[in-house]
Motif scaffolding. Structure first.
Motif, PDB file in Angstrom:
ATOM      1  N   ASP A   1       0.866  -1.178   0.000  1.00  0.00           N
ATOM      2  CA  ASP A   1       0.000   0.000   0.000  1.00  0.00           C
ATOM      3  C   ASP A   1       0.901   1.227   0.000  1.00  0.00           C
ATOM      4  OD1 ASP A   1      -1.704   2.116   0.545  1.00  0.00           O
ATOM      5  OD2 ASP A   1      -2.767   1.082   2.161  1.00  0.00           O
ATOM      6  N   THR A   2       1.004   1.892  -1.141  1.00  0.00           N
ATOM      7  CA  THR A   2       1.937   3.009  -1.274  1.00  0.00           C
ATOM      8  C   THR A   2       1.501   4.248  -0.497  1.00  0.00           C
ATOM      9  OG1 THR A   2       0.939   3.814  -3.325  1.00  0.00           O
ATOM     10  CG2 THR A   2       2.731   2.194  -3.522  1.00  0.00           C
ATOM     11  N   SER A   3       0.294   4.249   0.065  1.00  0.00           N
ATOM     12  CA  SER A   3      -0.103   5.386   0.910  1.00  0.00           C
ATOM     13  C   SER A   3       0.743   5.423   2.179  1.00  0.00           C
ATOM     14  CB  SER A   3      -1.593   5.320   1.262  1.00  0.00           C
ATOM     15  OG  SER A   3      -1.866   4.265   2.168  1.00  0.00           O
TER      16      SER A   3
ATOM     17  N   GLU B   1       6.647   7.288   2.238  1.00  0.00           N
ATOM     18  CA  GLU B   1       6.869   8.733   2.227  1.00  0.00           C
ATOM     19  C   GLU B   1       8.311   9.023   1.850  1.00  0.00           C
ATOM     20  OE1 GLU B   1       5.725  10.539   5.945  1.00  0.00           O
ATOM     21  OE2 GLU B   1       4.026   9.183   6.135  1.00  0.00           O
TER      22      GLU B   1
ATOM     23  N   SER C   1       3.270  13.133  -2.073  1.00  0.00           N
ATOM     24  CA  SER C   1       3.634  11.741  -2.280  1.00  0.00           C
ATOM     25  C   SER C   1       3.788  11.454  -3.769  1.00  0.00           C
ATOM     26  CB  SER C   1       2.581  10.807  -1.706  1.00  0.00           C
ATOM     27  OG  SER C   1       2.899   9.478  -2.042  1.00  0.00           O
TER      28      SER C   1
ATOM     29  N   TYR D   1       3.684   8.654  -4.944  1.00  0.00           N
ATOM     30  CA  TYR D   1       2.974   7.389  -5.146  1.00  0.00           C
ATOM     31  C   TYR D   1       1.456   7.566  -5.139  1.00  0.00           C
ATOM     32  CZ  TYR D   1       7.613   6.463  -3.442  1.00  0.00           C
ATOM     33  OH  TYR D   1       8.960   6.501  -3.257  1.00  0.00           O
ATOM     34  N   CYS D   2       1.013   8.800  -4.881  1.00  0.00           N
ATOM     35  CA  CYS D   2      -0.423   9.043  -4.737  1.00  0.00           C
ATOM     36  C   CYS D   2      -0.840  10.247  -5.571  1.00  0.00           C
ATOM     37  CB  CYS D   2      -0.778   9.311  -3.276  1.00  0.00           C
ATOM     38  SG  CYS D   2      -0.284   8.003  -2.145  1.00  0.00           S
TER      39      CYS D   2
ATOM     40  N   GLY E   1      -6.221   8.749  -5.184  1.00  0.00           N
ATOM     41  CA  GLY E   1      -5.772   7.688  -4.296  1.00  0.00           C
ATOM     42  C   GLY E   1      -4.324   7.314  -4.544  1.00  0.00           C
ATOM     43  N   CYS E   2      -3.934   6.211  -3.936  1.00  0.00           N
ATOM     44  CA  CYS E   2      -2.565   5.716  -4.013  1.00  0.00           C
ATOM     45  C   CYS E   2      -2.564   4.328  -4.637  1.00  0.00           C
ATOM     46  CB  CYS E   2      -1.963   5.623  -2.609  1.00  0.00           C
ATOM     47  SG  CYS E   2      -1.961   7.192  -1.722  1.00  0.00           S
ATOM     48  N   SER E   3      -1.428   3.948  -5.180  1.00  0.00           N
ATOM     49  CA  SER E   3      -1.332   2.613  -5.759  1.00  0.00           C
ATOM     50  C   SER E   3      -1.371   1.548  -4.668  1.00  0.00           C
ATOM     51  CB  SER E   3      -0.036   2.464  -6.561  1.00  0.00           C
ATOM     52  OG  SER E   3      -0.085   3.251  -7.721  1.00  0.00           O
TER      53      SER E   3
ATOM     54  N   GLN F   1      -5.773   1.849  -8.079  1.00  0.00           N
ATOM     55  CA  GLN F   1      -5.719   3.154  -7.438  1.00  0.00           C
ATOM     56  C   GLN F   1      -6.740   3.113  -6.311  1.00  0.00           C
ATOM     57  OE1 GLN F   1      -6.903   6.453  -9.894  1.00  0.00           O
ATOM     58  NE2 GLN F   1      -5.544   7.846  -8.806  1.00  0.00           N
TER      59      GLN F   1
ATOM     60  N   LEU G   1      -8.307   4.622  -2.450  1.00  0.00           N
ATOM     61  CA  LEU G   1      -8.440   5.602  -1.374  1.00  0.00           C
ATOM     62  C   LEU G   1      -8.440   4.905  -0.013  1.00  0.00           C
ATOM     63  CD1 LEU G   1     -11.170   7.867  -2.996  1.00  0.00           C
ATOM     64  CD2 LEU G   1      -8.770   8.461  -2.590  1.00  0.00           C
TER      65      LEU G   1
END
Length: 133
Positions: free
Chosen positions: A48-50, A53, A60, A62-63, A67-69, A82, A84
């Motif tokens: 979870d790339t969220s 950092e 980011s 990655y986001c 959302g983030c990957s 993608q 959230l």
């Protein structure tokens, strides 16, 4: 093989962050999660790339606004969405991956929010979400 692919993704993220003004990558506690996504009782790896950092940028890499990957490594497959947010629920003994999506994935303004549900059929993840055009 899945763990090797997840490690390669994290190694590339560390390298990319270092290339961005010599940044350092912080890998949060929930960045890499092991859980059964296929129902076989063995854990798969999710990244979870969220929870990644890079010290060199306040934004980011990655986001985005949608959302983030989120990556899932299942057997020799790599899946990316993608997200959230996400979680795995139990549906009568079958794992179901729920992914929070921005409204653009669901046919409404991106300020909306919806969910995609995915389950493993032995070869890939199935969903009833319309294909992206």
């Amino acid at each position: 093989m899945a763990q090797t692919a997840a490690d390669a993704l994290l190694t590339a993220s560390i390298r990319d962050c270092a290339l961005w003004e010599e940044g350092s990558l912080y890998i949060g506690e929930r960045a890499v999660v092991e859980m059964d996504l296929t129902g076989d009782g063995l854990p798969e790896t999710l990244v979870d790339t969220s929870h990644l950092e890079c010290s060199a940028t306040p934004l980011s890499p990655y986001c985005g606004s949608g959302g983030c990957s989120l990556f899932a490594f299942v057997e020799d497959h790599v899946f990316e969405w993608q997200a959230l947010g996400w979680r795995v629920i139990d549906w009568d003994g079958e794992p179901v991956l729920l992914i929070g999506r921005d409204g653009g994935w669901c046919g409404v303004s991106s300020a909306g929010y919806c969910f995609e549900a995915l389950n493993w059929n032995g070869e890939t993840f199935l969903t009833v979400m319309p294909p992206v055009e």
